[in-house]
Design an enzyme around this catalytic site. Structure first.
Site, mmCIF file in Angstrom:
data_model
loop_
_atom_site.group_PDB
_atom_site.id
_atom_site.type_symbol
_atom_site.label_atom_id
_atom_site.label_comp_id
_atom_site.label_asym_id
_atom_site.label_seq_id
_atom_site.Cartn_x
_atom_site.Cartn_y
_atom_site.Cartn_z
ATOM 1 N N HIS A 1 0.851 -1.200 0.000
ATOM 2 C CA HIS A 1 0.000 0.000 0.000
ATOM 3 C C HIS A 1 0.874 1.233 0.000
ATOM 4 O O HIS A 1 1.919 1.243 0.648
ATOM 5 C CB HIS A 1 -0.917 0.001 1.239
ATOM 6 C CG HIS A 1 -2.077 0.923 1.107
ATOM 7 N ND1 HIS A 1 -1.974 2.269 1.372
ATOM 8 C CD2 HIS A 1 -3.359 0.705 0.734
ATOM 9 C CE1 HIS A 1 -3.154 2.832 1.165
ATOM 10 N NE2 HIS A 1 -4.009 1.915 0.778
ATOM 11 N N ASP B 1 -8.078 -4.581 -0.493
ATOM 12 C CA ASP B 1 -8.596 -5.039 -1.784
ATOM 13 C C ASP B 1 -8.437 -6.535 -1.989
ATOM 14 O O ASP B 1 -9.195 -7.155 -2.726
ATOM 15 C CB ASP B 1 -7.912 -4.283 -2.925
ATOM 16 C CG ASP B 1 -8.284 -2.821 -2.898
ATOM 17 O OD1 ASP B 1 -9.477 -2.532 -2.955
ATOM 18 O OD2 ASP B 1 -7.385 -1.981 -2.782
#
Ligand code: CMC
Length: 443
Positions: A320, A378
């Site tokens: 991320h 996700d």
């Protein structure tokens, strides 16, 4: 989660704190240092051009705070996400989406009466005008749900003229309630249209998440009972996506709104920004990757590729930009993902068993450990939504549904700022020097 709140440094403002900047011509200016509640301190450069004739240059806003905000705080190094000061884990475990929506919009958790009143408002506005259906009919039958969302959310402004005056606090309030209430209906209509099913009307006796599942999965031909496990998972999914401070779509909503555009148009702009694969498309990419890997025995081959600097392949759903620690949303959604798989009896389906194995191997791998590459939100949302029966094309639409209240909260905060002005970024012009127009025959 332990009962102890994570410790985050707290700043206090000192009006005397200044940074000194020396310009190429020797001019020295002082830049006020602004202290946030949490997070990095901020250099106030708003008077820089007036004082020096220079702009600052920061493509992608990597070092630029574009606003003051009291809504959401992220500490990526520590893996912390707070809404109005409350850790996301506590909200996701204990609150309803409507409660979190109230918190984001009004800055405090609602008491029982406020929650009931707000819940009634959000429930009262769930239906869309019957004529609204005609917008959908105008799209190709297999249109992408996000194409439908971008168009139809903006089209709300053609139906609710009385709530378009952004200078009227009551109009802003009603537009806010309408948007939060109608977004699940529109999102479900986009899904139903894309699969050729009749639209399903909202049911106001159901909670926000259950009503949404009902509008997506029930059909007139048979009874559909919303599973409490799936409703709980959807409630969490929506909470976990409700806001994420100044990301591309939130910034888009703020910039659109800064010109005093109406809120429906601003939320449509947010949808457009979110549709991009670099923003709302990562969970779809993670699921596609799982299908591409296909079987457990191919995991080592893909891990090798992910580590190879000459291979552009990356393990989708890992890593991320902001979280260099475990994404707190991922930890919560991981739990829901497993509950959904169990409820639906899908834990042993090859694609899900593959995901569990990939997660295990990657978490134990030196390369991923050293770089602090953890599964992100996700990774789990792609698996969970697929198990629930949503096609990948619906993933960004579901993200947009959850994020709507964040967008509208950011919009509301921006409109409420006393010195609110139109956003007008500067540029470094690198084009042609001034030159004369040449008539066509002489070119
Ligand atoms: N697979 C393999 N290696 C990776 C990955 C990955 N998914 N992510 C980062 N790395 C490596 C990268 O090659 C680099 O290695 P080295 O130091 O040896 O050069 C190191 O880890 C640091 O990576 P980075 O590129 O500096 O990290 P970043 O902050 O620029 O990238 C990212 C963040 C999300 C773009 C990236 O991790 C990525 O591409 N992940 C896969 C896509 C994905 O899942 N995106 C969804 C993110 S969540 C979205 C949201 O919250 O809205």
């Amino acid at each position: 989660m332990s009962n102890e709140l994570p410790s985050i440094p707290v700043h206090t403002s000192s009006p005397d704190e200044k940074a000194t900047l020396t310009m190429p011509n020797g001019q020295t200016i002082e830049l006020p240092v602004l202290a946030p509640t949490h997070g990095p301190k901020v250099l106030n450069v708003s008077a820089l051009y007036k004082q020096t004739g220079y702009f600052t240059y920061d493509p992608g806003f990597l070092s630029t705070a574009s606003c003051d905000s009291q809504i959401t705080f992220i500490d990526g190094e520590r893996g912390i996400l707070l809404h109005r000061g409350y850790p996301i884990e506590e909200l996701a475990a204990q609150a309803s989406y409507v409660e979190v929506a109230y918190l984001l919009l009004y800055g405090k958790l609602p008491n029982q009466t406020e929650l009931v009143e707000f819940g009634n408002q959000v429930t009262y506005h769930t239906m869309v005008h019957e004529q609204f259906k005609q917008f959908f009919q105008g799209y190709r039958r297999d249109a992408h749900p996000m194409a439908l969302m971008v168009g139809t959310v903006g089209a709300l402004s053609a139906f609710y003229h009385e709530s378009l005056d952004i200078n009227d606090a009551a109009a802003r309030e009603i537009a806010t309630h309408r948007i939060v209430a109608k977004m699940p209906t529109i999102c479900a209509m986009a899904y139903k249209y894309s699969i050729g099913h009749p639209f399903v009307y909202p049911r106001n006796d159901l909670d926000y998440a259950s009503n949404f599942l009902h509008m997506c999965f029930s059909v007139p031909a048979e009874e559909y009972k919303v599973s409490p496990t799936l409703a709980k998972a959807m409630n969490r999914f929506l909470i976990l996506h409700a806001d994420h401070e100044q990301n591309a779509s939130a910034a888009t909503v703020r910039i659109s709104g800064s010109s005093q555009a109406n809120p429906y148009a601003c939320i449509a702009a947010g949808c457009a920004s979110l549709w991009g694969p670099a923003h709302g498309g990562a969970n779809e990419a993670a699921l596609r990757m799982l299908f591409e890997i296909g079987t457990k025995d191919r995991i080592p081959e893909y891990l090798k590729r992910a580590k190879d600097k000459d291979d552009p392949f990356r393990l989708m759903g890992f890593g991320h930009r902001v979280y260099k620690n475990y994404d707190p949303r991922a930890r919560v959604l991981r739990e829901s993902c497993h509950e959904v798989l169990e409820e639906l009896g899908k834990n042993n389906e090859p694609i899900f068993a593959l995901a569990v194995e990939l997660e295990r191997i990657a978490l134990e791998d030196d390369y991923f450990q050293q770089r602090k590459l953890f599964p992100n939100v996700d990774f789990y949302s792609g698996i969970m939504l697929h198990a629930m029966g949503f096609p990948t094309s619906m993933f960004p639409a579901l993200f947009a549904l959850g994020r709507t209240v964040g967008w509208i909260s950011q919009w509301k905060e921006m409109i409420g700022e006393p010195n609110q002005r139109i956003a007008r970024p500067r540029q470094r012009y690198t084009g042609e020097q001034i030159r004369r127009y040449v008539p066509t025959n002489d070119r």
